[in-house]
Motif scaffolding. Structure first.
Motif, mmCIF file in Angstrom:
data_model
loop_
_atom_site.group_PDB
_atom_site.id
_atom_site.type_symbol
_atom_site.label_atom_id
_atom_site.label_comp_id
_atom_site.label_asym_id
_atom_site.label_seq_id
_atom_site.Cartn_x
_atom_site.Cartn_y
_atom_site.Cartn_z
ATOM 1 N N SER A 62 0.119 -1.935 9.218
ATOM 2 C CA SER A 62 1.536 -2.316 9.264
ATOM 3 C C SER A 62 2.379 -1.452 8.332
ATOM 4 C CB SER A 62 1.703 -3.793 8.885
ATOM 5 O OG SER A 62 1.094 -4.066 7.634
ATOM 6 N N SER A 63 1.749 -0.807 7.344
ATOM 7 C CA SER A 63 2.497 0.061 6.423
ATOM 8 C C SER A 63 3.041 1.296 7.128
ATOM 9 C CB SER A 63 1.616 0.479 5.248
ATOM 10 O OG SER A 63 0.519 1.262 5.685
ATOM 11 N N THR A 64 2.484 1.619 8.302
ATOM 12 C CA THR A 64 2.982 2.759 9.077
ATOM 13 C C THR A 64 3.467 2.323 10.460
ATOM 14 O OG1 THR A 64 0.723 3.249 9.846
ATOM 15 C CG2 THR A 64 1.507 4.423 7.881
ATOM 16 N N GLY A 65 3.816 1.048 10.595
ATOM 17 C CA GLY A 65 4.353 0.560 11.856
ATOM 18 C C GLY A 65 3.336 -0.030 12.805
ATOM 19 N N GLY A 66 2.055 -0.108 12.377
ATOM 20 C CA GLY A 66 1.013 -0.662 13.230
ATOM 21 C C GLY A 66 0.821 -2.145 12.998
ATOM 22 N N SER A 67 -0.366 -2.634 13.316
ATOM 23 C CA SER A 67 -0.673 -4.051 13.209
ATOM 24 C C SER A 67 -1.267 -4.381 11.844
ATOM 25 C CB SER A 67 -1.668 -4.452 14.304
ATOM 26 O OG SER A 67 -2.137 -5.772 14.094
ATOM 27 N N ALA A 68 -0.888 -5.552 11.312
ATOM 28 C CA ALA A 68 -1.437 -6.010 10.036
ATOM 29 C C ALA A 68 -2.875 -6.485 10.174
ATOM 30 C CB ALA A 68 -0.579 -7.136 9.476
ATOM 31 N N THR A 69 -3.389 -6.539 11.390
ATOM 32 C CA THR A 69 -4.787 -6.942 11.601
ATOM 33 C C THR A 69 -5.714 -5.736 11.658
ATOM 34 O OG1 THR A 69 -4.525 -6.932 14.013
ATOM 35 C CG2 THR A 69 -4.038 -9.000 12.867
ATOM 36 N N GLN A 70 -5.173 -4.558 11.355
ATOM 37 C CA GLN A 70 -5.979 -3.340 11.331
ATOM 38 C C GLN A 70 -5.728 -2.596 10.025
ATOM 39 O OE1 GLN A 70 -4.424 -1.461 14.894
ATOM 40 N NE2 GLN A 70 -6.159 -2.172 16.116
ATOM 41 N N PHE A 116 0.818 -1.212 0.000
ATOM 42 C CA PHE A 116 0.000 0.000 0.000
ATOM 43 C C PHE A 116 0.853 1.265 0.000
ATOM 44 C CE2 PHE A 116 -2.009 3.363 2.590
ATOM 45 C CZ PHE A 116 -3.033 3.707 1.711
ATOM 46 N N GLU A 117 1.923 1.254 0.787
ATOM 47 C CA GLU A 117 2.740 2.466 0.896
ATOM 48 C C GLU A 117 3.438 2.834 -0.410
ATOM 49 O OE1 GLU A 117 5.104 -0.897 3.007
ATOM 50 O OE2 GLU A 117 3.012 -0.303 2.666
ATOM 51 N N ASN A 118 3.525 1.890 -1.353
ATOM 52 C CA ASN A 118 4.154 2.162 -2.652
ATOM 53 C C ASN A 118 3.142 2.337 -3.780
ATOM 54 O OD1 ASN A 118 6.661 1.841 -1.416
ATOM 55 N ND2 ASN A 118 6.796 -0.322 -1.948
ATOM 56 N N THR A 119 1.867 2.243 -3.445
ATOM 57 C CA THR A 119 0.843 2.242 -4.497
ATOM 58 C C THR A 119 0.785 3.570 -5.245
ATOM 59 O OG1 THR A 119 -0.508 0.606 -3.330
ATOM 60 C CG2 THR A 119 -1.612 1.968 -4.974
#
Length: 231
Positions: A110-118, A81-84
């Protein structure tokens, strides 16, 4: 039916990653020509070599992202997502009316350091709608493939056994639904307008959580029951 002004190739931007590479192998095995795109020609060519190893005789080539997009009727965005946004900006000048861009992205935290479940909030509503806002007029955006596990895609000897919700304008979404049928075990589901991508993308975070809690290494998928068979 594909537009005769385009060739039959499927361009996969980010085909050097796990999910994009697995999708490239599946489509190549079904007989479709594949172009793998990357910011690095070297990495793209290496990925193309991996496809040829996994699928002997595959019609596959590698190149930089703008190069592989030219003339391809379908362009698949398989990038984090961060490279989209940056990837879309790098290719939009070579895209032309009638091409279909498939957004696989999910705004995971997770793209900004958070959880991949959110998931993160996206101003346009979803990753797919963000892509649509960045593309030139006349280039179609379709949301698909967010909930297909890379491991299941990559196991070429087994059917994937997953439904793919496809959202976007009617004609292009039906064309991408038909592509799903090239992969054993995949079923394209008519997800309606692209605004529904907001719902579909959030399911990815749910599935990641299920994988963690149930320790599913190959990844879970989704199936919809009770739907009539389509002609």
């Amino acid at each position: 039916m594909a537009d005769p002004s385009f060739d039959d190739a499927i361009a996969i931007l980010g085909g050097t990653g796990e999910q994009g590479l697995a999708l490239a192998m599946r489509f190549a095995r079904a007989g479709r020509p594949i172009r793998i795109g990357s910011r690095s020609t070297e990495r793209a060519n290496a990925a193309a070599d991996r496809v040829r190893t996994g699928v002997p005789g595959a019609a596959v080539s590698g190149g930089e992202n703008p190069e592989v997009c030219r003339g391809a009727h379908v362009v698949v965005l398989s990038v984090p997502f961060e490279n989209t946004a940056s990837t879309v900006r790098s290719v939009r000048d070579v895209l032309r009316e009638g091409q279909i861009v498939v957004s696989m992205g999910v705004p995971l935290a997770s793209s900004t350091g958070g959880s991949a479940t959110q998931t993160l909030g996206v101003w346009q509503g979803s990753c797919a709608e963000m892509v649509a806002a960045l593309l030139p007029k006349g280039v179609h955006t379709v949301s698909a493939f967010q909930n297909v596990a890379a491991h299941r895609l990559g196991d070429l000897e087994r059917p994937v056994e997953c439904d793919v919700v496809v959202s976007g304008d009617e004609q292009p979404r039906r064309q991408i639904m038909a592509l799903c049928g090239l992969v054993p075990g995949l079923r394209g589901i008519d997800g309606g307008p692209i605004a529904n991508a907001r719902i579909v993308e959030s399911i990815t975070a749910l599935l990641i959580g299920l994988n963690i809690r149930y320790r599913v290494s190959d990844g879970t998928g989704i199936r919809f029951t009770g739907l009539p068979e389509r002609d």
